[in-house]
Design an enzyme around this catalytic site. Structure first.
Site, short mmCIF file in Angstrom:
data_model
loop_
_atom_site.label_atom_id
_atom_site.label_comp_id
_atom_site.label_asym_id
_atom_site.label_seq_id
_atom_site.Cartn_x
_atom_site.Cartn_y
_atom_site.Cartn_z
N HIS A 195 37.52 43.82 19.00
CA HIS A 195 37.03 42.45 18.88
C HIS A 195 38.19 41.46 18.74
O HIS A 195 38.31 40.51 19.51
CB HIS A 195 36.09 42.36 17.66
CG HIS A 195 35.49 41.01 17.44
ND1 HIS A 195 34.18 40.73 17.75
CD2 HIS A 195 36.01 39.85 16.96
CE1 HIS A 195 33.92 39.47 17.46
NE2 HIS A 195 35.02 38.91 16.97
N GLU A 196 39.05 41.70 17.77
CA GLU A 196 40.16 40.77 17.53
C GLU A 196 41.13 40.79 18.71
O GLU A 196 41.69 39.75 19.08
CB GLU A 196 40.90 41.09 16.23
CG GLU A 196 40.02 41.04 14.97
CD GLU A 196 39.17 39.77 14.84
OE1 GLU A 196 39.56 38.73 15.39
OE2 GLU A 196 38.10 39.85 14.21
N HIS A 219 42.23 36.25 25.00
CA HIS A 219 41.81 34.88 25.31
C HIS A 219 42.94 33.90 24.98
O HIS A 219 43.22 32.97 25.73
CB HIS A 219 40.57 34.56 24.46
CG HIS A 219 39.71 33.45 24.97
ND1 HIS A 219 38.66 32.95 24.25
CD2 HIS A 219 39.72 32.75 26.12
CE1 HIS A 219 38.06 31.99 24.94
NE2 HIS A 219 38.69 31.85 26.09
N HIS A 257 39.84 38.42 21.30
CA HIS A 257 40.24 37.04 21.00
C HIS A 257 41.71 36.84 21.38
O HIS A 257 42.09 35.80 21.92
CB HIS A 257 40.09 36.74 19.51
CG HIS A 257 38.67 36.49 19.05
ND1 HIS A 257 37.85 35.60 19.67
CD2 HIS A 257 37.96 37.01 18.01
CE1 HIS A 257 36.67 35.57 19.03
NE2 HIS A 257 36.71 36.43 18.02
ZN LIG Z 1 35.18 36.89 16.61
#
Ligand SMILES: [Zn+2]
Length: 686
Positions: free
Chosen positions: A467-468, A474, A471
């Site tokens: 998940h991290e 991105h 990010h």
């Molecule tokens: Zn998040």
């Protein structure tokens, strides 16, 4: 000389952590505010007529030093703090708030911004520039810039009152949470509870100088109690205590606050020209109207409701088969669910952890990014770090071009916040033709290695890592011109797409079995375990989805009101949640009075976002699955249309660029096991 006020003579102008002392921060922030204020003044008082370059772009370029210094301060305050650093953060926060208010309330500046905004359609601006104009204008408007003196005064009063009320709202919940205890002295009452929960309760009792065991409404105590305690009357007592927080008719009661907050938000929205608070909030979201959000919630509810009823029936039947004799109540749900879950999928973290060595997971996640996007991670130990545990890489594109610096800080320490997050020490932007590449960090609290064992992650830690890292991609792959639109500076209901998208890989056999080997035996993770991970991920998802939708409906009901509310809050919420309610109502409890997400947190008219993001990432991943989960063409399109674009276009346009169409709920329903089996097709023509 203060190193925070000098140019950083380090590789890639990374922060020179080794030179920085706590005492450097406050003077640096003050100095940086001063020069940023000068820059703003120059923009506002420019004699030239306002245009995009001399006003909007100039605003975006201003305050770079302040950005670097504050990013450093607040990132360290989260990952490596001390009481003195916390004090600095507290001291400078009001200075920063005042500086940002001074910008929004600068009338000359607002007039320039408004002029550009009003003519944005016919001034030859590109999409990114128009987005930047709209974002700036919206900030000014929501900050009260367009108002006359009288309204401005009322606007300020309401803003201050609202922030006071939400603090109070949270304090009331906290006090009621902390003041409750369930004190047990008869060992028979503990029947069913795991050792760990009993030990914790005994310690809690000892801390309070009591015999026996004390259970509280803190999650680590409350959750296992509701899942395992055989004594139904005690579960009921705990449940009622939990659900009546800030609802006892005493000084901590939140029911008046709920109404005050909702009514003030409505008044504030009206002053700013919106018909209700949801309309104000949703303006820059992917789901940008109340109709879109309500349609979404209803559509998902209609589609998932049969699965919710099915889950409910399963648990009800299972309870009856296991000695339960009366109606199923809320305090029975976690208890029987946990028993059935254990029966169906007996896998827990202790079974999984030996396969998930942190170093292997790190390597596998990086190489996944290499497979998808061709990017490379080159460890660089010459880049300064704030703690020797922090690892640093140069991230290079397939052709060797430098993309970003990535820091990773994995383990819990005193001075680090709990949880996991991604952050930036510097965001990407262009200065004329020069591309300033970002400095990105992921911070976590993963299981530490011991003298005899490497760091072994739980499954949840694997998905958190993915998940991290999503990010982080991105933030690192972004290619924008303006800092306020680059990287993760996107709409709130869009920002979790890249992160949740990456989590999907954790459930893929193709990916997991390629790297997850037992740290002692070298044995590959068995296929049946991966199967069970996948199956258990859909357990009771119908019920859970229904519950989330109920909160979403309630949030929207409070924030689409167009007249002040006078009703009783319980009557209001049961009307708003009636379609999602599977259990009988419980006298003396209320959802709204402890609904801190929307009354004290940032989720007002935004609770739907949880499900929205899931629908989005499932739809995106489905597209990969159709073409192969490692398909580099689909990945290139995801990168080009989403990861590189930041907030340079409306999120729906970006998404359609990637997917070719708007998202639907189908992939989400399928992934969560919520699809109702289709009736067999009956072909009569043959
Ligand atoms: Zn998040």
């Amino acid at each position: 000389m203060n190193p925070l006020l000098r140019d950083w003579n380090t590789p890639y102008q990374t922060p020179p952590f080794q030179l920085i002392e706590t005492a450097h921060f406050k003077p640096a922030v003050e100095e940086a505010i001063k020069s940023a204020a000068e820059e703003i003044k120059t923009i506002a008082e420019n004699r030239e007529p306002a245009d995009f370059e001399n006003t909007i772009a100039a605003l975006d370029r201003s305050g770079n030093r302040l950005g670097d210094v504050t990013a450093l301060l607040f990132n360290l305050n989260s990952a490596e703090t001390s009481s003195s650093l916390q004090e600095v953060a507290r001291d400078v926060s009001p200075l920063l708030a005042r500086f940002s208010n001074d910008i929004t309330l600068n009338q000359k500046l607002f007039e320039r911004v408004k002029k550009i905004y009003d003519s944005r359609q016919k001034s030859g601006l590109n999409t990114e520039q128009k987005m930047l104009v709209e974002k700036n204008y919206r900030n000014f408007i929501l900050g009260g810039a367009g108002l006359g003196e009288e309204k401005k005064k009322r606007f300020r009063e309401i803003s201050e009152e609202l922030s006071r009320l939400s603090v109070k709202f949270e304090e009331n919940i906290l006090e009621d949470t902390n003041s409750f205890e369930l004190h047990l002295t008869d060992r028979n009452d503990l029947s069913g509870l795991p050792e760990g929960a009993m030990e914790m309760a005994a310690m809690e009792a000892a801390n309070r100088s009591k015999d026996g065991w004390v259970f509280t409404l803190q999650f680590p105590s409350y959750i296992p109690f509701m899942q395992y305690c055989d004594n139904r009357a005690l579960r009921e007592k705990m449940f009622k205590a939990w659900s009546s927080r800030a609802f006892h008719g005493d000084k901590n009661d939140n029911r008046i606050l709920v109404k005050e907050i909702v009514n003030l938000r409505l008044e504030l929205s009206n002053i700013l020209g919106f018909s209700n608070f949801a309309e104000l909030t949703l303006g820059d979201r992917m789901a940008d109207t109340t109709i879109k959000v309500e349609t979404f919630l209803k559509e998902l509810h209609t589609a998932s409701s049969p699965a919710a009823h099915r889950d409910f029936e399963n648990i009800r039947k299972f309870a009856l088969e296991n000695g339960h004799t009366s109606k199923l109540e809320r305090w029975d749900w976690a208890y029987y669910s946990e028993k059935l879950r254990k029966l169906k999928y007996d896998i827990d973290d202790e079974v999984l952890k030996p396969y998930f060595v942190l170093e292997n997971a790190e390597k596998a996640i990086f190489s996944l990014a290499t497979t998808l996007y061709g990017i490379q991670f080159i460890k660089n130990d010459s880049i300064p770090v704030y703690n020797k545990e922090v690892r640093v890489w140069e991230v290079l594109d397939a052709d060797g071009t430098f993309l970003a610096i990535m820091y990773a800080d994995y383990f819990p320490r005193a001075g680090k916040n709990s949880g996991a997050w991604m952050t930036a020490y510097r965001e990407q932007r262009k200065e004329n033709v020069k591309d300033i590449r970002p400095l990105i960090s992921i911070v976590a609290n993963f299981t530490r290695p011991t003298d005899t064992k490497p760091s072994l992650l739980t499954f949840n830690e694997i998905t958190t890592f993915l998940h991290e890292f999503g990010h982080a991609l991105h933030g690192m792959l972004t290619r924008c011109t303006y800092e306020s639109l680059s990287g993760t500076s996107v709409a709130r209901d869009f920002v979790e797409l890249p992160s949740q998208f990456m989590e999907n890989f954790a459930y893929e056999k193709e990916w997991l079995s390629a790297w997850a080997v037992h740290y002692q035996t070298g044995e590959r993770i068995p296929a049946y375990i991966i199967e069970k991970i996948k199956e258990s991920s859909t357990f009771n998802e119908g019920y859970a989805c229904n519950r989330q939708l109920g909160f979403g409906f309630l949030d929207m009901a409070w924030h689409t009101l167009t007249a002040p509310v006078t009703d009783d809050i319980v009557a209001f919420e049961s009307a708003a949640m009636k379609d999602t309610e599977l259990f009988p109502a419980v006298e003396g409890t209320s959802t709204s009075s402890s609904f801190a997400h929307v009354f004290a947190g940032g989720y007002a008219a935004g609770y739907y976002g949880y499900k929205w993001a899931e629908v989005l990432d499932a739809d995106a991943f489905y597209h990969f699955r159709e073409k192969g989960i490692f398909n580099s063409e689909v990945a290139a399109s995801f990168r080009r249309n989403i990861l590189e674009k930041g907030g340079t276009d409306k999120p729906m346009n970006l998404y359609i660029g990637f997917r070719g169409k708007e998202p639907t709920i189908n992939a989400f329903l399928e992934r969560s096991g919520l699809k109702t089996p289709q009736a067999p097709k009956c072909n009569t023509s043959e």
